[in-house]
Design an enzyme around this catalytic site. Structure first.
Site, mmCIF file in Angstrom:
data_model
loop_
_atom_site.group_PDB
_atom_site.id
_atom_site.type_symbol
_atom_site.label_atom_id
_atom_site.label_comp_id
_atom_site.label_asym_id
_atom_site.label_seq_id
_atom_site.Cartn_x
_atom_site.Cartn_y
_atom_site.Cartn_z
ATOM 1 N N CYS A 80 7.855 4.782 -0.307
ATOM 2 C CA CYS A 80 7.197 6.076 -0.109
ATOM 3 C C CYS A 80 7.827 6.828 1.069
ATOM 4 O O CYS A 80 8.967 7.237 0.997
ATOM 5 C CB CYS A 80 5.689 5.878 0.065
ATOM 6 S SG CYS A 80 4.738 7.405 -0.190
ATOM 7 N N HIS A 181 4.404 2.756 -4.673
ATOM 8 C CA HIS A 181 3.940 1.672 -3.802
ATOM 9 C C HIS A 181 3.863 0.364 -4.585
ATOM 10 O O HIS A 181 2.873 0.116 -5.278
ATOM 11 C CB HIS A 181 2.555 1.991 -3.245
ATOM 12 C CG HIS A 181 2.540 3.040 -2.189
ATOM 13 N ND1 HIS A 181 2.700 2.754 -0.852
ATOM 14 C CD2 HIS A 181 2.397 4.382 -2.284
ATOM 15 C CE1 HIS A 181 2.644 3.881 -0.157
ATOM 16 N NE2 HIS A 181 2.461 4.881 -1.002
ATOM 17 N N GLU A 183 3.238 -2.513 -3.413
ATOM 18 C CA GLU A 183 2.148 -3.323 -2.845
ATOM 19 C C GLU A 183 0.783 -2.922 -3.403
ATOM 20 O O GLU A 183 -0.209 -3.631 -3.189
ATOM 21 C CB GLU A 183 2.173 -3.245 -1.314
ATOM 22 C CG GLU A 183 1.551 -2.009 -0.699
ATOM 23 C CD GLU A 183 2.448 -0.782 -0.726
ATOM 24 O OE1 GLU A 183 2.109 0.200 -0.034
ATOM 25 O OE2 GLU A 183 3.478 -0.782 -1.423
#
Length: 201
Positions: A80, A181, A183
């Site tokens: 990001c 993202h 994660e």
């Protein structure tokens, strides 16, 4: 060993948990001495461009990060706002980026509902090993209002579409930048990090 750079931004704990869930050894990097223990690094990112580059520059890690990436040619994955930091500059701020890739960051456009938030598919344009076994139609989780733009097609590894097509991934030699993202992207995110961990330096 993968190092997760702690410069005051990003979901460090989420990356750490996801890597451990894949039995991938990792270490939080909070001092320049920690770089000698890792082969690859992850630069997490949330927030605004100038705040992020200031935090990185003031962290005491910038010089060793540059050495790790530009001189030693070790792999780095930026997420990001960290992908934006890899670029030369951003319309979101006034400070220079890291300049790892020849790209600039632009506002997505006033005609779109921003931020672009939620799941979006990707198109793996180069069939890269980092996307092995990933469901590209399901894609990844995004949260952003700015995107990287470059004149070099050699950098672009995947695109996405949110009212218009945009670059969602850039790979240049040892540098991996993703707008999404991992994660926050459940199985696809875990697969991407596992694939990254298996790439040869």
């Amino acid at each position: 060993m993968i190092g997760i750079i702690d410069y005051g931004l990003g979901n460090i704990t989420a990356f750490e948990k996801m890597l451990y869930s894949q039995n991938i050894p990792c270490q939080i990097i909070s001092s320049k001495e920690h770089f000698k223990n890792v082969e690859k690094v992850i630069l997490p990112g949330v927030g605004s461009f100038d705040d992020a580059i200031l935090k990185l520059n003031n962290s005491g890690l910038r010089e060793e990060l540059d050495n790790h990436v530009l001189i030693k040619k070790k792999m780095i994955l930026g997420v990001c706002i960290a992908m934006h930091l890899f670029c030369n500059r951003s319309e979101e701020g006034a400070l220079d980026g890291l300049g790892y890739i020849d790209a600039d960051v632009k506002h997505y456009g006033k005609d779109f509902q921003l931020p672009h938030m939620g799941w979006n598919s990707i198109s793996d344009s180069v069939n890269h090993k980092v996307f092995k076994n990933i469901d590209c139609m399901k894609g990844f989780y995004f949260l952003h209002s700015y995107v990287a733009e470059t004149n070099s097609n050699n950098y672009i590894t995947c695109n996405s579409n949110y009212g218009k097509e945009f670059i969602s991934g850039i790979i240049h030699e040892n540098i991996f930048g993703f707008q999404f993202h991992p994660e926050k992207s459940h199985k696809n995110g875990s697969l991407l990090l596992r694939n990254f961990s298996h790439l040869e330096c």
